[in-house]
Scaffold this active site. Structure first.
Site, mmCIF file in Angstrom:
data_model
loop_
_atom_site.group_PDB
_atom_site.id
_atom_site.type_symbol
_atom_site.label_atom_id
_atom_site.label_comp_id
_atom_site.label_asym_id
_atom_site.label_seq_id
_atom_site.Cartn_x
_atom_site.Cartn_y
_atom_site.Cartn_z
ATOM 1 N N HIS A 124 0.798 -1.298 -0.121
ATOM 2 C CA HIS A 124 0.039 -0.038 0.046
ATOM 3 C C HIS A 124 0.650 1.184 0.046
ATOM 4 O O HIS A 124 0.508 2.137 -0.580
ATOM 5 C CB HIS A 124 -0.888 -0.075 1.094
ATOM 6 C CG HIS A 124 -2.042 1.229 0.890
ATOM 7 N ND1 HIS A 124 -1.961 2.243 1.790
ATOM 8 C CD2 HIS A 124 -2.944 1.401 0.311
ATOM 9 C CE1 HIS A 124 -2.973 3.119 1.530
ATOM 10 N NE2 HIS A 124 -3.710 2.744 0.425
ATOM 11 N N GLY B 69 -6.775 -1.397 -7.885
ATOM 12 C CA GLY B 69 -6.081 -0.128 -7.618
ATOM 13 C C GLY B 69 -6.140 0.667 -8.695
ATOM 14 O O GLY B 69 -6.090 2.018 -8.487
ATOM 15 N N GLY C 159 -7.278 5.075 -8.551
ATOM 16 C CA GLY C 159 -5.912 5.842 -9.249
ATOM 17 C C GLY C 159 -4.618 5.614 -8.625
ATOM 18 O O GLY C 159 -3.647 6.072 -9.149
ATOM 19 N N LYS C 160 -4.421 4.283 -8.322
ATOM 20 C CA LYS C 160 -3.219 3.983 -7.560
ATOM 21 C C LYS C 160 -2.290 3.355 -8.731
ATOM 22 O O LYS C 160 -0.971 3.373 -8.797
ATOM 23 C CB LYS C 160 -3.181 3.257 -6.436
ATOM 24 C CG LYS C 160 -3.689 3.863 -5.235
ATOM 25 C CD LYS C 160 -4.047 3.299 -4.259
ATOM 26 C CE LYS C 160 -4.711 3.964 -3.023
ATOM 27 N NZ LYS C 160 -4.987 3.037 -1.889
ATOM 28 N N ILE C 161 -3.038 2.791 -9.746
ATOM 29 C CA ILE C 161 -2.673 2.285 -10.949
ATOM 30 C C ILE C 161 -3.306 2.938 -12.188
ATOM 31 O O ILE C 161 -4.505 2.926 -12.115
ATOM 32 C CB ILE C 161 -2.454 0.642 -10.867
ATOM 33 C CG1 ILE C 161 -1.672 0.286 -9.915
ATOM 34 C CG2 ILE C 161 -2.123 0.009 -12.341
ATOM 35 C CD1 ILE C 161 -1.825 -1.595 -9.760
#
EC number: 2.5.1.46
Length: 336
Positions: free
Chosen positions: A267, A303, A307-309
């Site tokens: 994370h 993810g 918006g993390k990927i």
């Protein structure tokens, strides 16, 4: 009137795609040739094959001078196992740029430079092991004298950290603490340090972040140090490391997130990448499942929703024991 034959032999549409086919061993001369055909086998072999393709693409771009900042995350059990040496090789040869791990991922790396862990078994009398002072991590045994030896080094190291903090007039961040631990290893330990992740990270100035630095034996040693000396000066700063980690993502032209296991390292990396609109590449290796809603089990596609990927990212998840597949992955990418 039912028509059983129509149900059983229902007509199908033609589809295009890769033929499912394994290696024909009469035609293959090496394990490398076999693995090169993994993408066609199906199931997790295909996922491993795709991971090889993604990481090769990253390496090829980096070799051409393109900037892709590689973030590597792993849990402590990865270092408990023989994957420690593979990660140390990656760090030595600057194949990764940023590391996030747990406290165990730091301390066990140091401890292994003092004394090795020993292969044991999964099915043992754990009460008897406790009587003998032997700790068990799956089928890996860790005699408690490793931690006794570790304390002998950590107490003078804490004294050094106190001196540095007094000179600087501020607490060190966890990443600075680990950097100084690498320097300490360089000064105090012998040849075995050359298989250490921390040592090579220090030599190559690759930051190691550990937001939960006290959640392990380092925390135990800090407790003894502070209680016995009534010390209130030694402090490890976590807050400023968040700024440093996030900015390493924000300032990168492209990023890749390679995650072994789940938990906090996973994370911390993907959340840092949120600040730049997501990671461009991602490779997850995990045995965690998604249906309990845990972060450890969350697939790359989840993810994307945060918006993390990035939606257009090149990513894959391999559901497998990392000790089985990570050595193959690294070999196929780095030793081709």
């Amino acid at each position: 009137m039912p028509k059983p034959k129509e149900y059983v032999l229902k007509k199908s549409e033609e589809i295009e795609g890769t033929k499912v086919e394994g290696p024909w061993l009469d035609d293959t001369k090496s394990l490398e040739e076999v693995v090169s055909l993994y993408t066609q086998i199906g199931f997790q072999a295909t996922h491993l094959g795709k991971a090889i393709e993604i990481w090769r693409k990253i390496e090829e771009k980096r070799e051409k001078g393109e900037e892709i900042r590689v973030f590597l995350g792993y849990t402590s059990n990865i270092v408990s196992s023989g994957l420690r040496e593979i990660i140390a090789w990656l760090v030595k040869h600057r194949k990764v740029d940023v590391i996030v791990t747990t406290a165990g991922g730091v301390e066990e790396d140091f401890i292994k430079a003092l004394k090795p862990f020993i292969l044991g078994d999964w099915i043992v009398n754990d009460a008897e092991l406790r009587k003998k002072g032997i700790n068990r991590i799956g089928n890996i045994f860790v005699p408690n004298d490793r931690y006794i030896e570790f304390e002998k080094y950590m107490i003078p190291f804490f004294e050094r950290i106190l001196e540095i903090e007094r000179e600087k007039g501020r607490p060190l961040t966890a990443s600075e603490f680990i950097y100084e631990l690498g320097r300490f290893m360089d000064e105090k330990l012998g040849k075995e340090k050359e298989k250490s992740i921390i040592y090579w990270a220090y030599r190559n100035e690759i930051p190691i972040f550990c937001p939960a630095i006290t959640d392990g034996s380092i925390g135990d040693m800090l407790y003894f140090f502070k209680e016995e000396r009534r010390d209130r000066e030694l402090i490890i700063d976590i807050a400023n490391d968040i700024v440093k980690l996030n900015n390493l993502a924000v300032t990168a032209k492209e990023t890749a997130s390679i995650i072994l296991g789940g938990s906090l390292p996973k994370h911390a990396i993907i959340n840092a990448n949120l600040f730049r609109g997501g990671s461009d590449y991602a490779i997850y290796i995990t045995t965690a499942v998604p249906w309990d809603g845990s972060l450890s089990g969350a697939p790359p596609s989840e993810g994307v929703s945060w918006g993390k990927i990035r939606a257009k990212a090149d990513y894959v998840e391999i559901w497998a024991d990392a000790t089985l597949v990570f050595p193959i992955l690294v070999w196929m990418v780095m030793k081709r």
